[in-house]
Design an enzyme around this catalytic site. Sequence first.
Site, PDB file in Angstrom:
ATOM      1  N   SER A 114       0.835  -1.202   0.000  1.00 51.92           N
ATOM      2  CA  SER A 114       0.000   0.000   0.000  1.00 51.92           C
ATOM      3  C   SER A 114       0.869   1.250   0.000  1.00 51.92           C
ATOM      4  O   SER A 114       1.627   1.489  -0.919  1.00 51.92           O
ATOM      5  CB  SER A 114      -0.964  -0.039   1.193  1.00 51.92           C
ATOM      6  N   ASP A 257      -2.659   6.114  -3.813  1.00 50.51           N
ATOM      7  CA  ASP A 257      -1.513   5.514  -3.140  1.00 50.51           C
ATOM      8  C   ASP A 257      -0.914   4.432  -4.039  1.00 50.51           C
ATOM      9  O   ASP A 257      -1.288   4.295  -5.207  1.00 50.51           O
ATOM     10  CB  ASP A 257      -1.930   4.952  -1.786  1.00 50.51           C
ATOM     11  N   ASP A 259      -1.031   1.072  -4.341  1.00 51.48           N
ATOM     12  CA  ASP A 259      -1.828   0.028  -5.001  1.00 51.48           C
ATOM     13  C   ASP A 259      -3.165   0.575  -5.504  1.00 51.48           C
ATOM     14  O   ASP A 259      -4.045  -0.192  -5.882  1.00 51.48           O
ATOM     15  CB  ASP A 259      -2.042  -1.171  -4.082  1.00 51.48           C
ATOM     16  N   ASP A 261      -5.851   1.986  -4.220  1.00 48.49           N
ATOM     17  CA  ASP A 261      -7.154   1.777  -3.586  1.00 48.49           C
ATOM     18  C   ASP A 261      -7.502   2.914  -2.626  1.00 48.49           C
ATOM     19  O   ASP A 261      -8.547   2.888  -1.988  1.00 48.49           O
ATOM     20  CB  ASP A 261      -7.218   0.422  -2.875  1.00 48.49           C
TER      21      ASP A 261
END
Length: 500
Positions: A114, A257, A259, A261
Amino acid sequence: MLAGISVKELMVECGVAFGTSGARGEVTAMTDRVCYGYTQGFLSYLAEQGEFSPGGRVAIAGDLRPSTPRILAACARAIRDLGGLPVFCGYVPTPALALFSFAESIPSLMVTGSHIPADRNGIKFYRPTGEVLKTDEAGMSRQVLALPVDTFTQDGALVSSEALPPITDVEGAYAQRYLDHFGTAALAGKRIGVYQHSAVGRDLLAKVLLGLGAEVTLLGRSETFVPVDTEAIRPADVDLAREWANGGQFDAIVSTDGDSDRPLLADQHGTWLRGDVLGILCAARIGAASVVTPVSSNTALEMSGRFARCRRTRIGSPYVIAAMMEEQQTGSPIVCGYEANGGFLLGTDIPGADGSMTRALPTRDAFLPILLVLTDPEASITEQLSALPKRFTFSERLTPFPAALSKRLFDMLLAGGSDEQVALQTLLFGHFGGEAQSIDLTDGVRATFASGLVIHLRGSGNAPELRCYTEADTEGGARDANGLALGVVRAMLLEDAPTA
């Protein structure tokens, strides 16, 4: 074969523990053997639940960290060795993988850390019907693994690894979801900058914006990983957005961010919106009746009076999803959730631009919240914000903040009964917050003061750090109170404390 080690024992051995919906730790600790073991434990647990069997497909994808391809290879090997078929979906946004796996009713896993730095990574697990929740962790932890000795070197690396399968496209359906929902002219005339950095969805986000009619300018692309945290935005990213906006050429600047999401959205002045404020705007745009968010989110949600039901949970998407499921059972027509990081979770289907229905996606999504606010036909970003109650949040962290210090702090803050705890908050923070009135122990210690100030302290579940969230009637007040609160903690614990 080396048999008899459980996932829980593997956790202790390697120091890679469960975080939100999966495992996360330092890359050096996440050896191929460890990632293989976690994947095997996940699938063994699903086999008990009747959700995985030999011959079954398992979707996998990853972000753009340097360690991600290696970890994906270890996960794919574990899937094959359990008789499964890895379906490699490429390097794509986490919600794109989730959308595909939910539609196909197959398990999936996303290799991503993340927003945290590149020296860490993680594996996020999905059941065929949704995220792995906190209630699943005990079942995964007790799985007994059989890790073949001849598969790994002494250092835990795969002796040999096979190439990943050809990529199965999942981005197309994810992009089409939003083109169908909003319509191809929804952003006509809008000028939008896309801060790309190293986000895995950087090109797809630009493609969707173009598909909706926007004029797009690509900004700040990086071929090295940049740890963009949408909940604690780096000063460098604050400065970049304002510099890009100075020319007056953008209606908004957007990003995500690592990834993709968790969203970032800045107005025409280059000011990034807080994720918990963005969540309120999005919930209003879809006409939500029930809204679920963690206790750390801005209280303008309730103060706005726009929603029939507002639920507060512990921090983490599994808690939000569990509460959303409960809200669905009450018959609430539109249920959604969001986190302070801006990730938006759609619990029920919603109508699209052409009358069709956009299916629920109960996992963090960055594209939907960005697009909901940008496509409001009645109000600009600034106008949407001005209609909300004037409450401002700010978050910062102390790092490194070892677990021993965190325990010491919370043992002190939680000593005695509720009256003693409230009195302690006044003693510690009263010189700038006034008298403490109440305390909320949903997740950490969250105190509300007579001045309206909120101070919330919480240990991180993913890293050796202490999070501090503050809320006040002014932006400056929230920021200043945060610094003062962390100053109190430093004086209490850190002056003579070890840093490791």
